[in-house]
Design a protein around this motif. Structure first.
Motif, PDB file in Angstrom:
ATOM      1  N   ASP A  16      14.140  -6.599   2.011  1.00 43.43           N
ATOM      2  CA  ASP A  16      13.839  -5.179   1.912  1.00 43.43           C
ATOM      3  C   ASP A  16      12.552  -4.906   2.678  1.00 43.43           C
ATOM      4  O   ASP A  16      11.459  -5.097   2.169  1.00 43.43           O
ATOM      5  CB  ASP A  16      13.718  -4.767   0.452  1.00 43.43           C
ATOM      6  N   THR A  17      12.666  -4.460   3.935  1.00 39.61           N
ATOM      7  CA  THR A  17      11.496  -4.263   4.784  1.00 39.61           C
ATOM      8  C   THR A  17      10.637  -3.104   4.307  1.00 39.61           C
ATOM      9  O   THR A  17       9.428  -3.128   4.453  1.00 39.61           O
ATOM     10  CB  THR A  17      11.920  -4.031   6.248  1.00 39.61           C
ATOM     11  N   GLU A  18      11.257  -2.061   3.735  1.00 42.89           N
ATOM     12  CA  GLU A  18      10.469  -0.929   3.239  1.00 42.89           C
ATOM     13  C   GLU A  18       9.577  -1.347   2.078  1.00 42.89           C
ATOM     14  O   GLU A  18       8.419  -0.964   1.993  1.00 42.89           O
ATOM     15  CB  GLU A  18      11.379   0.220   2.825  1.00 42.89           C
ATOM     16  N   ALA A  19      10.110  -2.141   1.171  1.00 39.27           N
ATOM     17  CA  ALA A  19       9.307  -2.611   0.041  1.00 39.27           C
ATOM     18  C   ALA A  19       8.164  -3.491   0.525  1.00 39.27           C
ATOM     19  O   ALA A  19       7.052  -3.431   0.006  1.00 39.27           O
ATOM     20  CB  ALA A  19      10.182  -3.383  -0.948  1.00 39.27           C
ATOM     21  N   LYS A  20       8.435  -4.307   1.545  1.00 39.98           N
ATOM     22  CA  LYS A  20       7.398  -5.178   2.094  1.00 39.98           C
ATOM     23  C   LYS A  20       6.282  -4.343   2.725  1.00 39.98           C
ATOM     24  O   LYS A  20       5.106  -4.628   2.531  1.00 39.98           O
ATOM     25  CB  LYS A  20       8.022  -6.115   3.130  1.00 39.98           C
ATOM     26  N   GLU A  21       6.627  -3.294   3.477  1.00 42.71           N
ATOM     27  CA  GLU A  21       5.626  -2.423   4.085  1.00 42.71           C
ATOM     28  C   GLU A  21       4.830  -1.678   3.024  1.00 42.71           C
ATOM     29  O   GLU A  21       3.627  -1.525   3.124  1.00 42.71           O
ATOM     30  CB  GLU A  21       6.299  -1.439   5.038  1.00 42.71           C
ATOM     31  N   ASP A  22       5.509  -1.202   1.970  1.00 38.47           N
ATOM     32  CA  ASP A  22       4.826  -0.498   0.886  1.00 38.47           C
ATOM     33  C   ASP A  22       3.850  -1.422   0.166  1.00 38.47           C
ATOM     34  O   ASP A  22       2.770  -1.006  -0.226  1.00 38.47           O
ATOM     35  CB  ASP A  22       5.826   0.065  -0.121  1.00 38.47           C
ATOM     36  N   GLN A  23       4.227  -2.680  -0.001  1.00 37.39           N
ATOM     37  CA  GLN A  23       3.366  -3.648  -0.677  1.00 37.39           C
ATOM     38  C   GLN A  23       2.054  -3.809   0.102  1.00 37.39           C
ATOM     39  O   GLN A  23       0.979  -3.819  -0.472  1.00 37.39           O
ATOM     40  CB  GLN A  23       4.083  -4.995  -0.787  1.00 37.39           C
ATOM     41  N   HIS A  24       2.122  -3.918   1.420  1.00 36.14           N
ATOM     42  CA  HIS A  24       0.923  -4.102   2.239  1.00 36.14           C
ATOM     43  C   HIS A  24       0.121  -2.803   2.372  1.00 36.14           C
ATOM     44  O   HIS A  24      -1.075  -2.836   2.597  1.00 36.14           O
ATOM     45  CB  HIS A  24       1.293  -4.646   3.620  1.00 36.14           C
ATOM     46  N   ALA A  25       0.789  -1.671   2.232  1.00 39.32           N
ATOM     47  CA  ALA A  25       0.088  -0.396   2.351  1.00 39.32           C
ATOM     48  C   ALA A  25      -0.902  -0.199   1.214  1.00 39.32           C
ATOM     49  O   ALA A  25      -1.911   0.475   1.370  1.00 39.32           O
ATOM     50  CB  ALA A  25       1.099   0.738   2.390  1.00 39.32           C
ATOM     51  N   ASN A  26      -0.636  -0.784   0.055  1.00 40.09           N
ATOM     52  CA  ASN A  26      -1.519  -0.617  -1.101  1.00 40.09           C
ATOM     53  C   ASN A  26      -2.680  -1.594  -1.102  1.00 40.09           C
ATOM     54  O   ASN A  26      -3.614  -1.443  -1.884  1.00 40.09           O
ATOM     55  CB  ASN A  26      -0.719  -0.761  -2.393  1.00 40.09           C
ATOM     56  N   GLU A  27      -2.616  -2.621  -0.283  1.00 40.79           N
ATOM     57  CA  GLU A  27      -3.697  -3.600  -0.230  1.00 40.79           C
ATOM     58  C   GLU A  27      -4.811  -3.069   0.675  1.00 40.79           C
ATOM     59  O   GLU A  27      -4.559  -2.636   1.790  1.00 40.79           O
ATOM     60  CB  GLU A  27      -3.189  -4.928   0.331  1.00 40.79           C
ATOM     61  N   PRO A  28      -6.066  -3.112   0.193  1.00 41.80           N
ATOM     62  CA  PRO A  28      -7.169  -2.643   1.045  1.00 41.80           C
ATOM     63  C   PRO A  28      -7.442  -3.640   2.173  1.00 41.80           C
ATOM     64  O   PRO A  28      -7.270  -4.843   2.001  1.00 41.80           O
ATOM     65  CB  PRO A  28      -8.348  -2.561   0.078  1.00 41.80           C
ATOM     66  N   TRP A  29      -7.841  -3.127   3.304  1.00 42.64           N
ATOM     67  CA  TRP A  29      -8.205  -3.989   4.422  1.00 42.64           C
ATOM     68  C   TRP A  29      -9.513  -4.694   4.096  1.00 42.64           C
ATOM     69  O   TRP A  29     -10.408  -4.111   3.475  1.00 42.64           O
ATOM     70  CB  TRP A  29      -8.364  -3.179   5.687  1.00 42.64           C
ATOM     71  N   PRO A  30      -9.667  -5.926   4.533  1.00 40.17           N
ATOM     72  CA  PRO A  30     -10.914  -6.651   4.252  1.00 40.17           C
ATOM     73  C   PRO A  30     -12.101  -6.064   5.017  1.00 40.17           C
ATOM     74  O   PRO A  30     -11.935  -5.422   6.059  1.00 40.17           O
ATOM     75  CB  PRO A  30     -10.618  -8.082   4.713  1.00 40.17           C
ATOM     76  N   LEU A  31     -13.275  -6.302   4.481  1.00 37.30           N
ATOM     77  CA  LEU A  31     -14.518  -5.836   5.094  1.00 37.30           C
ATOM     78  C   LEU A  31     -15.005  -6.885   6.087  1.00 37.30           C
ATOM     79  O   LEU A  31     -15.006  -8.081   5.791  1.00 37.30           O
ATOM     80  CB  LEU A  31     -15.575  -5.607   4.015  1.00 37.30           C
ATOM     81  N   TRP A  32     -15.422  -6.445   7.264  1.00 37.46           N
ATOM     82  CA  TRP A  32     -15.938  -7.317   8.321  1.00 37.46           C
ATOM     83  C   TRP A  32     -17.365  -6.904   8.645  1.00 37.46           C
ATOM     84  O   TRP A  32     -17.665  -5.721   8.724  1.00 37.46           O
ATOM     85  CB  TRP A  32     -15.090  -7.194   9.583  1.00 37.46           C
ATOM     86  N   GLU A  33     -18.249  -7.873   8.844  1.00 44.57           N
ATOM     87  CA  GLU A  33     -19.612  -7.617   9.291  1.00 44.57           C
ATOM     88  C   GLU A  33     -19.628  -7.775  10.811  1.00 44.57           C
ATOM     89  O   GLU A  33     -19.044  -8.714  11.354  1.00 44.57           O
ATOM     90  CB  GLU A  33     -20.601  -8.581   8.646  1.00 44.57           C
TER      91      GLU A  33
END
Length: 118
Positions: A16-33
């Motif tokens: 289920d590609t839509e569920a996979k995309e939705d799962q990653h959409a809720n994860e915050p992007w990591p912080l980079w210095e």
């Protein structure tokens, strides 16, 4: 097929590609210095922070954000969670010389009268 589900060529279970995309959409992007080396010097200097999904995107975003006027010749990005730092509130105990070890500082030594060019 509807809903973004696909089946592999080998008949494996559907993905289920839509569920996979939705799962990653809720994860915050990591912080980079971000560290930038200007054309005026040799040291990289902390320029700021940004969020990005991966190192490649972090470098591109850092270039766009922190070197807009051609002031940089090199950009480093480091995941913020990979940095270990001392506690700024404990700077006195952390950076003061140990008792009895004043000889580690140049101010401990007196200039000799007979020594020239010192």
């Amino acid at each position: 097929m509807t809903g973004g589900s696909t089946t592999g060529d080998d008949g494996a279970r559907p993905v289920d590609t839509e569920a996979k995309e939705d799962q990653h959409a809720n994860e915050p992007w990591p912080l980079w210095e971000v560290f930038v080396r200007s054309s005026r010097g040799l040291s990289h200097v902390h320029a700021g922070s940004l969020h990005a999904p991966d190192a490649g995107m972090a470098v591109r975003n850092a270039r766009d954000l922190y070197t807009r006027r051609n002031e940089g010749v090199s950009v480093w990005v480091v995941p913020a969670n990979a940095i270990t730092a001392s506690d700024p509130d404990a700077k006195g105990a952390y950076f003061e010389s140990a008792a009895g070890k004043d000889y580690r500082h140049a101010t401990y030594y007196k200039k000799s009268e007979g020594v020239k060019h010192l």
